[in-house]
Design a protein around this motif. Structure first.
Motif, PDB file in Angstrom:
ATOM      1  N   VAL A   1       0.842  -1.192   0.000  1.00  0.00           N
ATOM      2  CA  VAL A   1       0.000   0.000   0.000  1.00  0.00           C
ATOM      3  C   VAL A   1       0.883   1.250   0.000  1.00  0.00           C
ATOM      4  O   VAL A   1       1.848   1.334   0.748  1.00  0.00           O
ATOM      5  CB  VAL A   1      -0.995  -0.022   1.198  1.00  0.00           C
ATOM      6  CG1 VAL A   1      -0.275  -0.074   2.517  1.00  0.00           C
ATOM      7  CG2 VAL A   1      -1.940   1.148   1.150  1.00  0.00           C
ATOM      8  N   LYS A   2       0.562   2.161  -0.916  1.00  0.00           N
ATOM      9  CA  LYS A   2       1.272   3.442  -0.970  1.00  0.00           C
ATOM     10  C   LYS A   2       0.412   4.463  -0.247  1.00  0.00           C
ATOM     11  O   LYS A   2      -0.779   4.622  -0.557  1.00  0.00           O
ATOM     12  CB  LYS A   2       1.531   3.884  -2.405  1.00  0.00           C
ATOM     13  CG  LYS A   2       2.404   5.151  -2.493  1.00  0.00           C
ATOM     14  CD  LYS A   2       2.581   5.637  -3.907  1.00  0.00           C
ATOM     15  CE  LYS A   2       3.732   4.928  -4.563  1.00  0.00           C
ATOM     16  NZ  LYS A   2       4.052   5.517  -5.894  1.00  0.00           N
ATOM     17  N   LEU A   3       1.033   5.130   0.730  1.00  0.00           N
ATOM     18  CA  LEU A   3       0.317   6.077   1.575  1.00  0.00           C
ATOM     19  C   LEU A   3       0.921   7.464   1.468  1.00  0.00           C
ATOM     20  O   LEU A   3       2.110   7.613   1.217  1.00  0.00           O
ATOM     21  CB  LEU A   3       0.413   5.645   3.041  1.00  0.00           C
ATOM     22  CG  LEU A   3      -0.042   4.248   3.401  1.00  0.00           C
ATOM     23  CD1 LEU A   3       0.334   3.929   4.838  1.00  0.00           C
ATOM     24  CD2 LEU A   3      -1.535   4.131   3.195  1.00  0.00           C
TER      25      LEU A   3
ATOM     26  N   ILE B   1      -9.073   8.205   3.791  1.00  0.00           N
ATOM     27  CA  ILE B   1      -8.208   8.861   4.770  1.00  0.00           C
ATOM     28  C   ILE B   1      -8.289   8.014   6.038  1.00  0.00           C
ATOM     29  O   ILE B   1      -9.377   7.686   6.506  1.00  0.00           O
ATOM     30  CB  ILE B   1      -8.679  10.304   5.080  1.00  0.00           C
ATOM     31  CG1 ILE B   1      -8.746  11.153   3.816  1.00  0.00           C
ATOM     32  CG2 ILE B   1      -7.804  10.939   6.158  1.00  0.00           C
ATOM     33  CD1 ILE B   1      -7.420  11.573   3.248  1.00  0.00           C
ATOM     34  N   VAL B   2      -7.125   7.666   6.587  1.00  0.00           N
ATOM     35  CA  VAL B   2      -7.068   6.761   7.727  1.00  0.00           C
ATOM     36  C   VAL B   2      -6.359   7.457   8.886  1.00  0.00           C
ATOM     37  O   VAL B   2      -5.262   7.990   8.712  1.00  0.00           O
ATOM     38  CB  VAL B   2      -6.299   5.469   7.353  1.00  0.00           C
ATOM     39  CG1 VAL B   2      -6.219   4.535   8.530  1.00  0.00           C
ATOM     40  CG2 VAL B   2      -6.930   4.798   6.149  1.00  0.00           C
ATOM     41  N   ASP B   3      -6.996   7.452  10.053  1.00  0.00           N
ATOM     42  CA  ASP B   3      -6.377   7.983  11.271  1.00  0.00           C
ATOM     43  C   ASP B   3      -5.777   6.827  12.048  1.00  0.00           C
ATOM     44  O   ASP B   3      -6.445   5.829  12.307  1.00  0.00           O
ATOM     45  CB  ASP B   3      -7.418   8.692  12.147  1.00  0.00           C
ATOM     46  CG  ASP B   3      -7.945   9.963  11.489  1.00  0.00           C
ATOM     47  OD1 ASP B   3      -7.130  10.716  10.931  1.00  0.00           O
ATOM     48  OD2 ASP B   3      -9.172  10.184  11.543  1.00  0.00           O
ATOM     49  N   VAL B   4      -4.504   6.987  12.423  1.00  0.00           N
ATOM     50  CA  VAL B   4      -3.796   5.923  13.142  1.00  0.00           C
ATOM     51  C   VAL B   4      -3.346   6.457  14.494  1.00  0.00           C
ATOM     52  O   VAL B   4      -2.716   7.508  14.569  1.00  0.00           O
ATOM     53  CB  VAL B   4      -2.549   5.446  12.350  1.00  0.00           C
ATOM     54  CG1 VAL B   4      -1.801   4.383  13.118  1.00  0.00           C
ATOM     55  CG2 VAL B   4      -2.940   4.958  10.976  1.00  0.00           C
ATOM     56  N   ASP B   5      -3.694   5.715  15.547  1.00  0.00           N
ATOM     57  CA  ASP B   5      -3.180   6.022  16.878  1.00  0.00           C
ATOM     58  C   ASP B   5      -1.874   5.263  17.036  1.00  0.00           C
ATOM     59  O   ASP B   5      -1.865   4.103  17.458  1.00  0.00           O
ATOM     60  CB  ASP B   5      -4.177   5.604  17.966  1.00  0.00           C
ATOM     61  CG  ASP B   5      -5.395   6.489  18.001  1.00  0.00           C
ATOM     62  OD1 ASP B   5      -5.233   7.721  17.839  1.00  0.00           O
ATOM     63  OD2 ASP B   5      -6.507   5.966  18.184  1.00  0.00           O
TER      64      ASP B   5
ATOM     65  N   LYS C   1      -3.446   9.086   3.678  1.00  0.00           N
ATOM     66  CA  LYS C   1      -4.375   8.910   2.574  1.00  0.00           C
ATOM     67  C   LYS C   1      -3.841   7.749   1.746  1.00  0.00           C
ATOM     68  O   LYS C   1      -2.643   7.707   1.429  1.00  0.00           O
ATOM     69  CB  LYS C   1      -4.454  10.171   1.706  1.00  0.00           C
ATOM     70  CG  LYS C   1      -5.420  10.013   0.543  1.00  0.00           C
ATOM     71  CD  LYS C   1      -5.574  11.291  -0.249  1.00  0.00           C
ATOM     72  CE  LYS C   1      -6.611  11.064  -1.349  1.00  0.00           C
ATOM     73  NZ  LYS C   1      -6.828  12.273  -2.118  1.00  0.00           N
ATOM     74  N   ILE C   2      -4.708   6.808   1.406  1.00  0.00           N
ATOM     75  CA  ILE C   2      -4.291   5.646   0.627  1.00  0.00           C
ATOM     76  C   ILE C   2      -4.243   6.029  -0.848  1.00  0.00           C
ATOM     77  O   ILE C   2      -5.259   6.446  -1.427  1.00  0.00           O
ATOM     78  CB  ILE C   2      -5.230   4.447   0.852  1.00  0.00           C
ATOM     79  CG1 ILE C   2      -5.199   4.049   2.335  1.00  0.00           C
ATOM     80  CG2 ILE C   2      -4.821   3.280  -0.043  1.00  0.00           C
ATOM     81  CD1 ILE C   2      -6.158   2.941   2.718  1.00  0.00           C
ATOM     82  N   LEU C   3      -3.053   5.931  -1.449  1.00  0.00           N
ATOM     83  CA  LEU C   3      -2.862   6.319  -2.841  1.00  0.00           C
ATOM     84  C   LEU C   3      -2.964   5.125  -3.787  1.00  0.00           C
ATOM     85  O   LEU C   3      -3.530   5.255  -4.880  1.00  0.00           O
ATOM     86  CB  LEU C   3      -1.489   6.980  -3.028  1.00  0.00           C
ATOM     87  CG  LEU C   3      -1.225   8.213  -2.166  1.00  0.00           C
ATOM     88  CD1 LEU C   3       0.204   8.718  -2.384  1.00  0.00           C
ATOM     89  CD2 LEU C   3      -2.235   9.323  -2.463  1.00  0.00           C
ATOM     90  N   GLU C   4      -2.409   3.977  -3.400  1.00  0.00           N
ATOM     91  CA  GLU C   4      -2.403   2.781  -4.264  1.00  0.00           C
ATOM     92  C   GLU C   4      -2.431   1.527  -3.410  1.00  0.00           C
ATOM     93  O   GLU C   4      -1.894   1.525  -2.300  1.00  0.00           O
ATOM     94  CB  GLU C   4      -1.110   2.702  -5.103  1.00  0.00           C
ATOM     95  CG  GLU C   4      -0.963   3.707  -6.192  1.00  0.00           C
ATOM     96  CD  GLU C   4       0.377   3.546  -6.914  1.00  0.00           C
ATOM     97  OE1 GLU C   4       0.945   2.413  -6.933  1.00  0.00           O
ATOM     98  OE2 GLU C   4       0.868   4.543  -7.446  1.00  0.00           O
ATOM     99  N   ILE C   5      -3.010   0.474  -3.983  1.00  0.00           N
ATOM    100  CA  ILE C   5      -2.960  -0.844  -3.347  1.00  0.00           C
ATOM    101  C   ILE C   5      -2.543  -1.824  -4.440  1.00  0.00           C
ATOM    102  O   ILE C   5      -3.154  -1.889  -5.505  1.00  0.00           O
ATOM    103  CB  ILE C   5      -4.332  -1.263  -2.777  1.00  0.00           C
ATOM    104  CG1 ILE C   5      -4.818  -0.247  -1.750  1.00  0.00           C
ATOM    105  CG2 ILE C   5      -4.238  -2.660  -2.159  1.00  0.00           C
ATOM    106  CD1 ILE C   5      -6.257  -0.456  -1.310  1.00  0.00           C
ATOM    107  N   ASN C   6      -1.455  -2.563  -4.192  1.00  0.00           N
ATOM    108  CA  ASN C   6      -0.930  -3.537  -5.155  1.00  0.00           C
ATOM    109  C   ASN C   6      -0.668  -4.857  -4.462  1.00  0.00           C
ATOM    110  O   ASN C   6      -0.684  -4.961  -3.263  1.00  0.00           O
ATOM    111  CB  ASN C   6       0.395  -3.036  -5.750  1.00  0.00           C
ATOM    112  CG  ASN C   6       0.249  -1.705  -6.447  1.00  0.00           C
ATOM    113  OD1 ASN C   6      -0.532  -1.576  -7.358  1.00  0.00           O
ATOM    114  ND2 ASN C   6       0.977  -0.705  -5.970  1.00  0.00           N
ATOM    115  N   ARG C   7      -0.360  -5.866  -5.275  1.00  0.00           N
ATOM    116  CA  ARG C   7       0.071  -7.168  -4.742  1.00  0.00           C
ATOM    117  C   ARG C   7       1.556  -7.204  -4.651  1.00  0.00           C
ATOM    118  O   ARG C   7       2.278  -6.630  -5.365  1.00  0.00           O
ATOM    119  CB  ARG C   7      -0.373  -8.303  -5.673  1.00  0.00           C
ATOM    120  CG  ARG C   7      -1.683  -8.878  -5.227  1.00  0.00           C
ATOM    121  CD  ARG C   7      -1.887 -10.189  -5.882  1.00  0.00           C
ATOM    122  NE  ARG C   7      -3.031 -10.034  -6.804  1.00  0.00           N
ATOM    123  CZ  ARG C   7      -3.570 -11.016  -7.470  1.00  0.00           C
ATOM    124  NH1 ARG C   7      -3.070 -12.188  -7.388  1.00  0.00           N
ATOM    125  NH2 ARG C   7      -4.582 -10.831  -8.230  1.00  0.00           N
TER     126      ARG C   7
END
Length: 159
Positions: A94-96, A140-144, A153-159
């Motif tokens: 995942v590209k963030l 958009i993902v909030d991480v504690d 923000k998730i830009l890409e999802i690949n294998r």
């Protein structure tokens, strides 16, 4: 170990564990046995630090062998062909975009036994991994995180 939790991992992670186990059983056990044999040749075991050190090393090797064997019994390999790139899951890259610093980062989401943050391999059980699982491109993902709140923000999802 009836309530033992299944350990999810990639095929690559399984292969690495199997290789490490083989190396420990075939090579390290022999090396340590030879160290013990040499230390015994020095005589008096009560003041033989080489013997104590070799026995400690033997215990560490045997403990790691037992740990890996236990993990392999519980291992379930994620089917590579079933990995979807529609959402973040185990086996995806995942590209963030770090929203605050506008930095792009790329991570592989892997099983907990394969995690290596220095290699950008995050466990699906880590704070970032948990937050990303199931999310899609554009989310958009909030991480504690231990360092505080991080927004990606998730830009890409690949294998």
């Amino acid at each position: 170990m009836e309530n033992a939790k299944e350990i999810l991992m990639t095929a690559e992670g399984l292969s690495k564990l199997e290789s490490e186990l083989e190396q420990l059983k075939v090579v390290r056990r022999k090396e340590v046995a030879e160290k013990i044999k040499q230390a015994l040749a020095f005589g008096d075991l009560s003041e033989n630090s080489e013997y104590d050190e070799a026995k400690n090393e033997q215990a560490q090797v045997e403990a790691r062998i037992a740990q890996i064997e236990g993990m392999l019994k519980l291992a379930r390999v994620v089917d590579e062909s079933a990995i979807s790139t529609d959402a973040v899951g185990i086996g995806t890259r995942v590209k963030l975009l770090d929203v605050e610093f506008e930095d792009e980062e790329e991570y592989s989401i892997v099983g907990s036994s394969e995690a290596d943050p220095s290699q950008n391999r995050l466990s699906y059980e880590s704070p970032v991994g948990k937050a990303l699982i199931g999310k899609k491109v554009g989310d958009i993902v909030d991480v504690d995180a231990p360092a505080g709140k991080i927004q990606f923000k998730i830009l890409e999802i690949n294998r």
